[in-house]
Structure formats: C-alpha cells, structure tokens
Write a protein that holds these residues in place. Structure first.
Motif, mmCIF file in Angstrom:
data_model
loop_
_atom_site.group_PDB
_atom_site.id
_atom_site.type_symbol
_atom_site.label_atom_id
_atom_site.label_comp_id
_atom_site.label_asym_id
_atom_site.label_seq_id
_atom_site.Cartn_x
_atom_site.Cartn_y
_atom_site.Cartn_z
ATOM 1 N N THR A 1 0.857 -1.181 0.000
ATOM 2 C CA THR A 1 0.000 0.000 0.000
ATOM 3 C C THR A 1 0.899 1.238 0.000
ATOM 4 O O THR A 1 2.111 1.151 0.238
ATOM 5 C CB THR A 1 -0.891 0.035 1.248
ATOM 6 O OG1 THR A 1 -0.057 0.179 2.414
ATOM 7 C CG2 THR A 1 -1.713 -1.247 1.378
ATOM 8 N N ASP A 2 0.312 2.395 -0.255
ATOM 9 C CA ASP A 2 1.099 3.633 -0.232
ATOM 10 C C ASP A 2 1.736 3.842 1.139
ATOM 11 O O ASP A 2 2.896 4.270 1.234
ATOM 12 C CB ASP A 2 0.218 4.831 -0.585
ATOM 13 C CG ASP A 2 -0.206 4.838 -2.047
ATOM 14 O OD1 ASP A 2 0.422 4.103 -2.844
ATOM 15 O OD2 ASP A 2 -1.160 5.558 -2.382
ATOM 16 N N GLU B 1 2.534 1.518 3.347
ATOM 17 C CA GLU B 1 3.606 0.533 3.541
ATOM 18 C C GLU B 1 4.857 0.917 2.759
ATOM 19 O O GLU B 1 5.979 0.739 3.247
ATOM 20 C CB GLU B 1 3.124 -0.855 3.138
ATOM 21 C CG GLU B 1 2.122 -1.462 4.119
ATOM 22 C CD GLU B 1 1.449 -2.703 3.571
ATOM 23 O OE1 GLU B 1 0.878 -3.470 4.362
ATOM 24 O OE2 GLU B 1 1.471 -2.907 2.332
ATOM 25 N N HIS C 1 2.436 -2.010 10.324
ATOM 26 C CA HIS C 1 2.877 -1.646 8.972
ATOM 27 C C HIS C 1 4.212 -2.329 8.636
ATOM 28 O O HIS C 1 4.389 -2.841 7.524
ATOM 29 C CB HIS C 1 3.023 -0.137 8.840
ATOM 30 C CG HIS C 1 1.731 0.593 8.754
ATOM 31 N ND1 HIS C 1 0.659 0.138 8.025
ATOM 32 C CD2 HIS C 1 1.330 1.782 9.307
ATOM 33 C CE1 HIS C 1 -0.344 0.994 8.120
ATOM 34 N NE2 HIS C 1 0.037 1.995 8.898
#
Length: 219
Positions: A157-158, A160, A190
């Motif tokens: 994801t952005d 992460e 995260h």
C-alpha cells in the motif's frame, strides 16, 4: 525476578580483537560472553552447542568467512538462528553487503566505541536492525539491480511503501510512528505487513530489497 543475561558469542580470527571485545562485554551487566570462535566453521559449531542470543561475527575470517557462516546459520536454523551482528574494519566493504544479504541483522565497525557496541547488541536482540543508512547507500550503489521500483512497490500500500522508505533511513518503529503520527502498534503492524508482502525475513533484508529494486535510490 532477575532477567536472564543476554548471551553473546564472539567470532573473530584476531586474538587481540577478541581480547578487547571480551573486556568490553565482561564489564557490561546483563550480558554474558558464552563462547569464542576463530573462524566461521568454529562459529557455526559454537552456535549449535551454546545457543547464543547474538553473534558478533567478523566478516573476514580464514577457512569459512562470516558471510558463509551467516548464510549457513540462517538457512539451517531458520527462526532458531541467533541475531548476527557483523564486525568489519571498513564500512564500504562489499563483504558487509553480502553478509547483510545472507541474513545478518546489521554491522558495526571494529573502531566503534564500547557504548556503540553494547547498544548495537541490545538493539539487534530486541529484533531491530542495526543499519547505517549512509554506508548502506554507498554499498547499494555498487550492487543495485536494474529493476523498476514498481515491481516491488506494487505489492505494498502507499503507507507501507512510505514505511519501507523510512526503514531504509534506519528509523526504529518508534521513530516511524512519530514520523507518520501513528501509534507504536500501528507502526509495528505496517512494518510486519511490509516484511510479509516482500517475503523478507527481517528489516535488513527488506531494506536491501528496497535499494536493489529502486524503491530507495542510493545517492
């Protein structure tokens, strides 16, 4: 109840280096030097016999060097392998980079202060990686692969991807949490997500992947 001492194994082919490090470790409460080895082969045998928490592993040793010893321990012991902290004379040594790729959790220069040595041992025992971003960037510049960053970041994801970049800067979970204005628990989640999606065994391997795949560009 008194906590069990942190068990350390020292592997270095130079007797004078072992003597100096032995004196530092002996003076530190809560740390026990459980054994010594003069090469990687002895280190592997000692780890299996003594089960240390952390191994201080010289990167250059006769017969079996620190890279091969690290790789063998990680491959054959899996989650039971100790945390491995590489000792090196030169921070830009390509051997260090190979040792990190093999599974070492960080590195220290042999000229490091006693305080830095003890802090490094405790840091990797807690599960963090001991990385020096500037040195790793310099090493990565010589080893980076010609790959598109999107190949790696497509799995993340952005948020992460942002966490991975902060990890590459050497930030701890607490510092990542502060940087992103999230809780420590969220930062840990995260980081765990990044490791799982990249198939990385630890933070160090995730950072190496980030450099090699262009997510972080060496400068």
């Amino acid at each position: 109840m008194t906590a069990a001492p942190l068990r350390v194994l020292l592997a270095d082919d130079e007797r004078m280096v072992r003597t100096a490090l032995r004196a530092i470790l002996a003076s530190e409460p809560g740390i026990e030097l459980v054994g010594e080895a003069a090469d990687g082969d002895e280190a592997v045998s000692a780890v299996r016999e003594l089960r240390p928490d952390v191994v201080l592993m010289d990167v250059r040793m006769p017969r079996v060097d620190g890279i091969r010893a690290t790789e063998h321990l990680v491959r054959t012991m899996g989650e039971e392998a100790p945390r491995i902290l590489i000792l090196t004379t030169f921070e830009n040594d390509s051997y260090v980079y190979d040792a990190l790729r093999a599974g070492a959790h960080g590195f220290l220069l042999k000229r490091a202060t006693a305080e830095d040595l003890i802090a490094g041992i405790r840091l990797v025992k807690r599960g963090d990686s001991l990385l020096f971003p500037a040195a790793v960037r310099a090493l990565a510049a010589h080893h980076a692969r010609d790959r598109r960053a999107e190949t790696l970041t497509a799995r993340l994801t952005d948020r992460e991807a942002a966490v991975l970049r902060l990890m590459a800067q050497g930030l701890t979970n607490a510092e990542i949490a502060e940087q992103l204005a999230v809780s420590m628990a969220t930062a840990k989640t995260h980081v765990a997500g990044v490791l799982a999606k990249l198939g990385a065994r630890d933070r160090t391997q995730a950072v190496i992947l980030a450099y090699e795949n262009g997510v972080v560009t060496p400068r």
